[in-house]
Motif scaffolding. Structure first.
Motif, PDB file in Angstrom:
ATOM      1  N   ASN A   1      31.432  21.825 -26.664  1.00 35.09           N
ATOM      2  CA  ASN A   1      31.684  22.778 -25.590  1.00 35.09           C
ATOM      3  C   ASN A   1      30.858  22.478 -24.345  1.00 35.09           C
ATOM      4  N   TYR A   2      29.635  22.003 -24.543  1.00 34.02           N
ATOM      5  CA  TYR A   2      28.825  21.637 -23.388  1.00 34.02           C
ATOM      6  C   TYR A   2      29.565  20.612 -22.539  1.00 34.02           C
ATOM      7  N   ALA A   3      30.213  19.651 -23.207  1.00 34.07           N
ATOM      8  CA  ALA A   3      30.934  18.599 -22.494  1.00 34.07           C
ATOM      9  C   ALA A   3      32.237  19.098 -21.895  1.00 34.07           C
TER      10      ALA A   3
ATOM     11  N   GLY B   1      35.788  10.960 -32.095  1.00 32.65           N
ATOM     12  CA  GLY B   1      36.044  11.666 -30.855  1.00 32.65           C
ATOM     13  C   GLY B   1      34.776  11.919 -30.053  1.00 32.65           C
ATOM     14  N   MET B   2      33.738  12.387 -30.719  1.00 26.82           N
ATOM     15  CA  MET B   2      32.497  12.698 -30.007  1.00 26.82           C
ATOM     16  C   MET B   2      31.805  11.437 -29.488  1.00 26.82           C
ATOM     17  N   LEU B   3      31.881  10.344 -30.244  1.00 26.87           N
ATOM     18  CA  LEU B   3      31.328   9.077 -29.755  1.00 26.87           C
ATOM     19  C   LEU B   3      32.052   8.615 -28.498  1.00 26.87           C
ATOM     20  N   LEU B   4      33.381   8.727 -28.517  1.00 24.06           N
ATOM     21  CA  LEU B   4      34.164   8.326 -27.347  1.00 24.06           C
ATOM     22  C   LEU B   4      33.826   9.205 -26.141  1.00 24.06           C
ATOM     23  N   ALA B   5      33.605  10.490 -26.381  1.00 23.67           N
ATOM     24  CA  ALA B   5      33.287  11.413 -25.281  1.00 23.67           C
ATOM     25  C   ALA B   5      31.985  11.042 -24.586  1.00 23.67           C
ATOM     26  N   SER B   6      31.049  10.432 -25.310  1.00 22.69           N
ATOM     27  CA  SER B   6      29.758  10.076 -24.713  1.00 22.69           C
ATOM     28  C   SER B   6      29.867   8.977 -23.658  1.00 22.69           C
ATOM     29  N   SER B   7      31.034   8.346 -23.554  1.00 21.01           N
ATOM     30  CA  SER B   7      31.236   7.297 -22.541  1.00 21.01           C
ATOM     31  C   SER B   7      31.181   7.857 -21.122  1.00 21.01           C
ATOM     32  N   ILE B   8      31.127   9.168 -20.964  1.00 24.77           N
ATOM     33  CA  ILE B   8      31.077   9.785 -19.634  1.00 24.77           C
ATOM     34  C   ILE B   8      29.889   9.285 -18.816  1.00 24.77           C
ATOM     35  N   VAL B   9      28.812   8.861 -19.489  1.00 24.76           N
ATOM     36  CA  VAL B   9      27.612   8.437 -18.779  1.00 24.76           C
ATOM     37  C   VAL B   9      27.865   7.216 -17.900  1.00 24.76           C
ATOM     38  N   PHE B  10      28.829   6.376 -18.269  1.00 25.09           N
ATOM     39  CA  PHE B  10      29.046   5.123 -17.533  1.00 25.09           C
ATOM     40  C   PHE B  10      29.723   5.333 -16.182  1.00 25.09           C
TER      41      PHE B  10
ATOM     42  N   ILE C   1      27.555  28.650 -21.604  1.00 24.35           N
ATOM     43  CA  ILE C   1      26.622  29.371 -20.739  1.00 24.35           C
ATOM     44  C   ILE C   1      25.671  28.388 -20.045  1.00 24.35           C
ATOM     45  N   LEU C   2      25.099  27.485 -20.845  1.00 21.31           N
ATOM     46  CA  LEU C   2      24.085  26.579 -20.310  1.00 21.31           C
ATOM     47  C   LEU C   2      24.679  25.483 -19.431  1.00 21.31           C
ATOM     48  N   GLY C   3      25.854  24.983 -19.826  1.00 21.30           N
ATOM     49  CA  GLY C   3      26.429  23.843 -19.123  1.00 21.30           C
ATOM     50  C   GLY C   3      26.585  24.030 -17.625  1.00 21.30           C
ATOM     51  N   PRO C   4      27.333  25.044 -17.174  1.00 25.37           N
ATOM     52  CA  PRO C   4      27.504  25.229 -15.731  1.00 25.37           C
ATOM     53  C   PRO C   4      26.193  25.485 -14.991  1.00 25.37           C
ATOM     54  N   ILE C   5      25.255  26.231 -15.619  1.00 26.48           N
ATOM     55  CA  ILE C   5      23.984  26.518 -14.965  1.00 26.48           C
ATOM     56  C   ILE C   5      23.155  25.236 -14.832  1.00 26.48           C
ATOM     57  N   ILE C   6      23.051  24.486 -15.925  1.00 22.64           N
ATOM     58  CA  ILE C   6      22.266  23.254 -15.892  1.00 22.64           C
ATOM     59  C   ILE C   6      22.868  22.252 -14.912  1.00 22.64           C
ATOM     60  N   THR C   7      24.194  22.111 -14.970  1.00 20.02           N
ATOM     61  CA  THR C   7      24.847  21.187 -14.039  1.00 20.02           C
ATOM     62  C   THR C   7      24.639  21.630 -12.594  1.00 20.02           C
ATOM     63  N   GLY C   8      24.818  22.922 -12.327  1.00 27.14           N
ATOM     64  CA  GLY C   8      24.597  23.430 -10.980  1.00 27.14           C
ATOM     65  C   GLY C   8      23.170  23.220 -10.515  1.00 27.14           C
TER      66      GLY C   8
ATOM     67  N   GLY D   1      24.565  12.802 -23.677  1.00 25.30           N
ATOM     68  CA  GLY D   1      23.617  13.012 -24.766  1.00 25.30           C
ATOM     69  C   GLY D   1      24.067  14.102 -25.722  1.00 25.30           C
ATOM     70  N   ALA D   2      24.659  15.154 -25.180  1.00 17.48           N
ATOM     71  CA  ALA D   2      25.148  16.249 -26.028  1.00 17.48           C
ATOM     72  C   ALA D   2      26.228  15.760 -26.986  1.00 17.48           C
ATOM     73  N   THR D   3      27.183  14.991 -26.483  1.00 18.99           N
ATOM     74  CA  THR D   3      28.269  14.521 -27.350  1.00 18.99           C
ATOM     75  C   THR D   3      27.773  13.520 -28.386  1.00 18.99           C
ATOM     76  N   LEU D   4      26.782  12.724 -28.035  1.00 16.19           N
ATOM     77  CA  LEU D   4      26.217  11.785 -29.004  1.00 16.19           C
ATOM     78  C   LEU D   4      25.534  12.528 -30.151  1.00 16.19           C
ATOM     79  N   ILE D   5      24.787  13.576 -29.819  1.00 20.80           N
ATOM     80  CA  ILE D   5      24.169  14.412 -30.862  1.00 20.80           C
ATOM     81  C   ILE D   5      25.254  15.044 -31.733  1.00 20.80           C
ATOM     82  N   GLY D   6      26.360  15.474 -31.106  1.00 21.65           N
ATOM     83  CA  GLY D   6      27.462  16.050 -31.879  1.00 21.65           C
ATOM     84  C   GLY D   6      28.045  15.058 -32.874  1.00 21.65           C
TER      85      GLY D   6
END
Length: 436
Positions: A256-258, A324-333, A390-397, A415-420
């Motif tokens: 959900n964070y992602a 799925g979660m490993l693939l989602a972590s590609s967002i960092v690139f 809750i945390l995602g939009p606040i932290i990103t903002g 990092g969140a998706t990798l932990i997932g």
């Protein structure tokens, strides 16, 4: 004569199977409608955010608080909603949920400042809290085990459709009529859905649209038959004793964070970091959820196929979740890509990872919940997961306001998706029904 009788019985049985109705798939479509409207209503604010920020002179941090206000009430109301759905039935609770959040959506057009927007978003969260827990419970009642991944991906695909198709429509309405009109239109659409739902939906045994052959087909294909009574063997908090429940909560939090980066900040990222116009942003923002929609259906059908071929639920579900979660972590690139086309392609790939995990995330409650507690388990994992909302939009903002860019926000999301992925691979155990 005995052989003739046997043949007659076999033919009659075959005829019964052939003539069973398919109303369960119409139920799936109605569930899809609820989720599509749900996300249409959520997307309104993310699309309108640049215009609202300009009109009311909100900072990115203030906008983050408005976006996150929804998740405070949405999260707190998850467990009560799931318990009420299991106790009193999904028909009443889901109908009431859609009606209340539709009214809250229309109220957004009356917002006059920071406090009023936050208050209305809190009301929206209270209404929307019942959607996913109710749908998880409905799937456990209306579908045999071998069809649950497909049923889940149908209703869950509503979030991709609601996000993707809504965006250009919302942007067009905003440009043509102003930012308030999309909120009024989407709220009215929810009221129409409620009228359809109350007319056609009941539990299987009470339905006038599903014949006995279909009901028998559903119930014969279920390891545990939910909804035949309202007896729940555990208190909701006792579910946390079980390792699989804890693993589901942790993994869904990371997912959900992602996903809420895409729901809340993705349009603003395209405008501010990639320099897109509002209209171009509206069409580009469709791409990740549309491609994710296709990927979600493919992986769900593959999951049901593998299960029907004898693969265990554990292997089937973990395959979707971990990959799925490993693939989602590609967002960092995306931080290292200059081309807008390549960046959108990579973000789409990352979104597809979340879409791959999605059907399994919402099939798990029906796989592991004690009898008559599917909505409660779904609500519990969704409650914990939406702390990420809750945390995602606040932290990103906060990151964007502090650093002036989205780069570090992408690192945190990856990092969140990798932990997932690690959680689902090693902490989630055998996927099976909890026996109390």
């Amino acid at each position: 004569m005995s052989e003739l009788n046997v043949e007659t019985k076999v033919n009659a049985a075959m005829l019964t199977v052939q003539e069973k109705t398919g109303f369960r798939w119409k139920v799936a479509i109605m569930m899809w409608g609820a989720i599509a409207i749900n996300y249409f209503d959520r997307t309104n604010l993310s699309a309108a955010a640049p215009m609202i920020m300009k009109e009311f002179d909100f900072t990115a941090t203030e906008m983050g608080f408005i976006m996150s206000a929804f998740f405070f009430s949405y999260t707190l109301c998850q467990i009560p909603s799931g318990w009420l759905a299991d106790k009193f039935g999904q028909k009443t609770l889901l109908g009431g949920s859609v009606a209340s959040w539709s009214c809250a959506t229309m109220l957004m057009a009356a917002g006059q400042g920071l406090i009023s927007f936050i208050a209305i978003r809190i009301l929206l969260g209270i209404g929307e809290a019942g959607a996913y827990p109710c749908n998880a419970g409905i799937v456990s009642k209306w579908f045999p085990d071998r069809e649950r991944a497909r049923a889940t991906v149908i209703f869950d695909s509503g979030n991709k459709c609601g996000t993707a198709f809504a965006m250009p429509i919302i942007v067009w309405m905003m440009i043509t009529f102003g930012w308030k009109v999309p909120f009024i239109v989407s709220g009215a659409l929810g009221i129409v859905w409620v009228l359809i739902w109350l007319k056609y939906y009941t539990d299987p045994e009470k339905s006038q649209y599903a014949n006995q052959a279909e009901i028998e087909y559903i119930r014969d294909g279920q390891a545990v038959k939910d909804g035949l009574d309202n007896k729940m063997p555990l208190k909701w908090y006792q579910l946390l004793r079980y390792r699989n429940i804890r693993a589901m909560c942790i993994g869904f939090f990371m997912s959900n964070y992602a996903i809420y980066f895409y729901i809340t900040w993705f349009p603003t990222y395209l405008v501010q970091s990639r320099g897109m116009s509002l209209m171009k942003m509206g069409f580009v923002a469709m791409i990740p959820p549309l491609v994710g929609l296709i990927v979600g259906f493919i992986t769900a059908f593959l999951a049901d196929y593998l299960y029907s071929k004898g693969y265990s639920k554990t292997k089937v579900r973990k395959n979707n979740l971990v990959c799925g979660m490993l693939l989602a972590s590609s967002i960092v690139f995306v931080n290292f890509i200059q081309s807008d086309v390549a960046a959108v392609a990579l973000l789409t790939l990352s979104y597809c990872g979340i879409a791959c995990a999605g059907p399994a995330l919402w099939t798990l409650p029906g796989d592991v919940a004690p009898k008559n507690m599917t909505s409660t388990v779904g609500a519990l994992q969704n409650c914990v997961s939406n702390v990420g909302g809750i945390l995602g939009p606040i932290i990103t903002g906060w990151i964007v306001t502090t650093t002036g860019s989205f780069e570090m926000a992408m690192v945190v999301t990856a990092g969140a998706t990798l932990i997932g992925a690690i959680n689902y691979a090693f902490y989630l155990g055998e996927v099976k029904r909890i026996e109390v």
